[in-house]
Design a protein around this motif. Structure first.
Motif, PDB file in Angstrom:
ATOM      1  N   ARG A   1     -37.671 -29.729   2.843  1.00 24.76           N
ATOM      2  CA  ARG A   1     -38.546 -29.261   1.763  1.00 24.76           C
ATOM      3  C   ARG A   1     -37.756 -28.590   0.650  1.00 24.76           C
ATOM      4  NH1 ARG A   1     -43.139 -27.220   6.049  1.00 24.76           N
ATOM      5  NH2 ARG A   1     -44.377 -29.145   6.008  1.00 24.76           N
TER       6      ARG A   1
ATOM      7  N   GLU B   1     -37.705 -27.434   7.093  1.00 22.62           N
ATOM      8  CA  GLU B   1     -37.469 -26.408   6.069  1.00 22.62           C
ATOM      9  C   GLU B   1     -36.371 -26.851   5.102  1.00 22.62           C
ATOM     10  OE1 GLU B   1     -36.604 -22.861   8.212  1.00 22.62           O
ATOM     11  OE2 GLU B   1     -38.620 -22.681   9.068  1.00 22.62           O
TER      12      GLU B   1
ATOM     13  N   GLN C   1     -45.112 -37.494   3.990  1.00 24.60           N
ATOM     14  CA  GLN C   1     -44.825 -36.642   2.834  1.00 24.60           C
ATOM     15  C   GLN C   1     -43.575 -37.033   2.051  1.00 24.60           C
ATOM     16  OE1 GLN C   1     -44.950 -32.465   3.898  1.00 24.60           O
ATOM     17  NE2 GLN C   1     -46.669 -32.758   5.281  1.00 24.60           N
ATOM     18  N   TYR C   2     -42.611 -37.675   2.721  1.00 22.31           N
ATOM     19  CA  TYR C   2     -41.357 -38.039   2.064  1.00 22.31           C
ATOM     20  C   TYR C   2     -40.985 -39.488   2.412  1.00 22.31           C
ATOM     21  CZ  TYR C   2     -41.031 -32.921   1.822  1.00 22.31           C
ATOM     22  OH  TYR C   2     -41.292 -31.588   1.594  1.00 22.31           O
TER      23      TYR C   2
ATOM     24  N   GLU D   1     -34.394 -31.883   0.089  1.00 19.56           N
ATOM     25  CA  GLU D   1     -34.835 -33.279  -0.006  1.00 19.56           C
ATOM     26  C   GLU D   1     -33.666 -34.258   0.100  1.00 19.56           C
ATOM     27  OE1 GLU D   1     -37.920 -35.516  -2.936  1.00 19.56           O
ATOM     28  OE2 GLU D   1     -38.339 -33.445  -2.378  1.00 19.56           O
TER      29      GLU D   1
END
Length: 339
Positions: free
Chosen positions: A44, A41, A72-73, A47
């Motif tokens: 997102r 959390e 995703q990152y 970052e």
């Protein structure tokens, strides 16, 4: 640079955080999370640049967190923390791009050594693509809606992030040029052609370049306002009018957002902020308001009124009407003295 520390044991989490605080040069931000789910959390939302995570945690363990970060990152650097008995398990993270491990018990020297390696890799400067595209989207929306305060606030956050990313002047100018080109193409697609000066290219330092870029954004906004010359209609008023004129149709939020030239997510947020109602709630209320107007016309059948305001299911119309008005359509009409 921003470091996130993830461990379900408070003492260890606090200890690593303290060791990280003692690292020189200091990091811009140090955050903590008590498990993988909480970490995700924060990732997102914030970052971070570096994540130090325990491998064994409740809710979402370190292995799964590493997998999500890898997919995703991928730009976020990850360090896995494990006990001796978990080390073979932790090594599975190698499939997810993890190259750094800390074995418990952790010392300050261990933490500083791995941070030094990662900070060196980040020294050239880096802007997360997802964050960059999010800001370009918002710049476009705020300028197109002539939202001065929101644009200024966004510019401030953009400046802070660029400064914390440790970008070189050359890299920053390249980034700002790309951003300007992207905005120009988007506005051209909307039949508005800004005339950027690109004065940030002559800047002698990072701060001056950011100042010039902010002035560039304000110039585009002012140019748009000038072109519209007072004929601009607020996108929310335009959206409400569009909805009001199509109550009998099942239009979607995406359709209305496209009509006023905003992204669905931004439109939904802005619509609720400006009307204090969600898109769905607003449409239902307008349908019921319109039905009340039509119920005052004696010769119209209630079933036809229901269809006129978008309810082909008559029982559903009656139920919704009573829920919002307190009486059925028939009772409402009777109260008006119409039989």
């Amino acid at each position: 640079m921003h470091v996130l520390i993830v461990d379900d044991e408070p003492v260890i989490r606090k200890g690593i955080s303290k060791m990280t605080e003692q690292y020189v040069p200091a990091f811009t931000k140090i955050s903590t999370a008590e498990n993988g789910q909480a970490a995700l959390e924060r990732i997102r939302t914030l970052e971070p640049d570096i994540v130090l995570t325990d491998i064994r945690m409740p809710k979402l363990d370190g292995l799964e967190l590493c997998r999500i970060l890898h997919e995703q990152y991928p730009h976020i650097k990850t360090v896995v923390i494990s006990g001796y008995n978990d080390f073979s398990y932790a090594q599975k993270c190698v499939d997810y791009g993890v190259k750094h491990y800390l074995l418990k018990p952790i010392t300050k020297a261990d933490v500083h050594e791995v941070l030094a390696k990662l900070a060196k890799k980040q020294s050239a400067g880096y802007i997360a693509p997802s964050r960059y595209m999010e800001w370009v989207d918002l710049m476009e929306q705020h300028i197109w809606s002539l939202q001065t305060d929101e644009l200024d606030e966004l510019s401030g956050r953009w400046r802070e992030y660029c400064l914390s990313a440790n970008l070189s002047l050359a890299r920053l100018k390249e980034l700002l040029c790309d951003c300007s080109d992207l905005l120009l193409k988007r506005f051209q697609a909307r039949n508005f052609v800004p005339k950027p000066k690109l004065s940030f290219l002559q800047a002698g330092n990072v701060k001056d370049a950011l100042d010039a870029f902010e002035a560039e954004l304000r110039g585009i906004r002012d140019g748009l306002a000038s072109v519209r010359s007072g004929n601009f209609r607020d996108p929310m008023e335009e959206a409400k009018s569009y909805i009001d004129n199509k109550l009998s149709q099942e239009i979607t939020l995406d359709q209305v957002a496209a009509m006023v030239g905003l992204t669905p997510t931004y439109f939904s947020s802005l619509f609720k902020k400006m009307t204090n109602e969600t898109f769905v709630k607003y449409r239902i209320n307008r349908r019921i308001d319109r039905s009340k107007e039509l119920l005052s016309v004696p010769h119209l059948r209630i079933v036809d009124i229901a269809s006129e305001v978008g309810y082909d299911d008559y029982p559903h119309f009656t139920k919704t009407f009573k829920k919002l008005v307190g009486v059925t359509p028939s009772e409402y009409r009777a109260a008006l003295g119409i039989k």
